[in-house]
Design a protein around this motif. Sequence first.
Motif, short mmCIF file in Angstrom:
data_model
loop_
_atom_site.label_atom_id
_atom_site.label_comp_id
_atom_site.label_asym_id
_atom_site.label_seq_id
_atom_site.Cartn_x
_atom_site.Cartn_y
_atom_site.Cartn_z
N GLY A 36 -4.32 -25.00 63.72
CA GLY A 36 -4.77 -25.75 64.89
C GLY A 36 -6.27 -25.77 65.09
O GLY A 36 -6.76 -26.30 66.09
N TRP A 37 -7.02 -25.20 64.18
CA TRP A 37 -8.48 -25.20 64.33
C TRP A 37 -9.08 -26.56 63.93
O TRP A 37 -10.07 -26.98 64.49
N LEU A 38 -8.46 -27.16 62.91
CA LEU A 38 -8.99 -28.42 62.38
C LEU A 38 -7.91 -29.50 62.46
O LEU A 38 -6.72 -29.19 62.61
N THR A 39 -8.35 -30.73 62.35
CA THR A 39 -7.39 -31.84 62.24
C THR A 39 -7.73 -32.64 60.99
O THR A 39 -8.90 -32.68 60.58
N ALA A 40 -6.70 -33.21 60.40
CA ALA A 40 -6.93 -34.02 59.21
C ALA A 40 -6.28 -35.37 59.44
O ALA A 40 -5.12 -35.44 59.85
N ARG A 41 -7.06 -36.43 59.28
CA ARG A 41 -6.47 -37.76 59.44
C ARG A 41 -6.80 -38.60 58.20
O ARG A 41 -7.93 -38.52 57.67
N GLN A 42 -5.75 -39.30 57.81
CA GLN A 42 -5.91 -40.17 56.64
C GLN A 42 -7.12 -41.07 56.84
O GLN A 42 -7.28 -41.69 57.90
N GLY A 43 -8.00 -41.06 55.90
CA GLY A 43 -9.11 -42.00 55.97
C GLY A 43 -10.34 -41.47 56.70
O GLY A 43 -11.44 -41.95 56.48
N SER A 44 -10.17 -40.46 57.59
CA SER A 44 -11.37 -39.99 58.29
C SER A 44 -11.68 -38.53 58.00
O SER A 44 -12.48 -37.90 58.67
N GLY A 45 -10.99 -37.97 57.04
CA GLY A 45 -11.34 -36.62 56.58
C GLY A 45 -10.92 -35.53 57.56
O GLY A 45 -10.04 -35.73 58.40
N THR A 46 -11.56 -34.39 57.46
CA THR A 46 -11.21 -33.20 58.26
C THR A 46 -12.25 -33.00 59.35
O THR A 46 -13.45 -33.11 59.09
N ALA A 47 -11.77 -32.69 60.54
CA ALA A 47 -12.70 -32.50 61.65
C ALA A 47 -12.27 -31.29 62.48
O ALA A 47 -11.14 -30.81 62.36
N VAL A 48 -13.17 -30.81 63.31
CA VAL A 48 -12.85 -29.71 64.21
C VAL A 48 -11.94 -30.23 65.31
O VAL A 48 -12.22 -31.27 65.92
N ALA A 49 -10.81 -29.55 65.54
CA ALA A 49 -9.85 -30.01 66.54
C ALA A 49 -10.49 -30.04 67.91
O ALA A 49 -11.31 -29.18 68.24
#
Length: 473
Positions: A80-93
């Motif tokens: 739950g620290w990060l989020t990953a979305r198709q096309g926009s890479g990994t980001a801080v949740a």
Amino acid sequence: VPAERATSTPRTRGADLHLELPAEPAGGLRAGVMEALREAVRTGRLAPGVRLPSSRSLAADLGVARNTVADAYAELVAEGWLTARQGSGTAVARRASPRRPAAPARTGPSTTGPVHDLRPGRPDTASFPRAEWLRATRRALATAPNSAFDYGGPRGRIELRTALADYLARARGVRATPERVVVCSGVLHALQLLGGALRARGVRSIGVEAYGLGGQRAMLARSGLRTPPLPLDAHGARTDDPAGLAGLGAVLLTPAHQFPTGVALHPDRRAAVVDWARASGGLVLEDDYDGEFRYDRHPVGALQGLDPEHVVHLGTTSKALAPGLRLGWMVLPGSLLAEVERQKAGQEFTTGVVEQLTLAELLVSGGYDRHVRARRLAYRRRRDQLVTRLAERAGGVRVAGLSAGLHALLELPPGTEDDVLRAAAWHQVAVHGLDRYRHPDADPLPDALVVGYATPSASAWAGALDALCGALP
Ligand SMILES: Cc1ncc(COP(=O)(O)O)c(C=O)c1O
């Protein structure tokens, strides 16, 4: 490492992310990357929504395999620290905003500074006998003559020199009269004064133990002395090898408890070094830094007792009371007295009269003995607990050296000293490897840790032991 905000205009607002990875984190590289990222989120350096670099680019910056970073990202997404979305890479949740106060210690090992101080050479400063010291000061001030508050002589107050001569004879087997005692601010100061006195005598080289305090070697070198190493083994320094002593004008030893290997100088070698000094006109400097702390038997008497005209006895309050006092002493051969006094007269005297009178009062009243007895009991318990816990939890190490002093030598499997030091740092333990004490010209001894067990407070000790065990094989 560049990180970018995952906004509608990605890649236009770059932030700089600095990740600190320990060289070889306990738990492996992936765990190291994960913890470094969590730490950056916790402390707010990585704000919610900030887009992380690709696993390929972070891996390249950190010098690790791409999969290591990809796996770390995947696990942090699962946590739950990060989020990953198709096309926009990994980001801080978004919800992973820093919780304050950030508490890295609660979430396990981290890369922030050490919290467990197991560095050798320090006593438990919390045990300084404040009330006893204050009472002794009051008594000393009530009875001191007015002249005590005038400029004093370089040897120090007669009250203290008398009390020390009595105490050292009784407790350490030193042959001393007040006239032979010179007060100084500790062993290091004594070496500064003696270095000057030896040079004035024409001495060029003083042998030192192959492992010891670099600060002491540097102090002697500052007087212009060479400091060649004397090899060390399980019986202490090789004072029985005439070739090693050839050309030396003096030697510096820790005969009662070698620092840092923890062995005692063998009786044959004690006799040999005194024979050498008599035959060559050399001097032995005996650093008796922790002679009061022996747990398995009565302490071995001072080497100085064998020959007070060839051995200088050096003592300090740094272990028994507190290093911050800066109060120590020398018991000198007659032949050195005038020169050491001359050296000291050429400096600021460094030790205030109130401290000198207070220590004298503490020695005469028996308060010093009581304090040392209580500390001996406490440090002995610490050492026993260390040995027991290591036997239970760290099968890969062996405790070497005497049951004495404020530190223990833990012998490690060959080639593991650096790894263990890194693991210790990861577990937030400040501790020293044996190699840090090696004379640059000396052959290395097998890998080991030098663990000081006196410093943590009573409440911190169990945690410090656990953290240490966590870092050991
Ligand atoms: C070997 C040795 N000698 C002497 C000392 C004490 O030095 P000083 O009296 O200058 O504080 C220490 C303290 O760490 C030590 O480890």
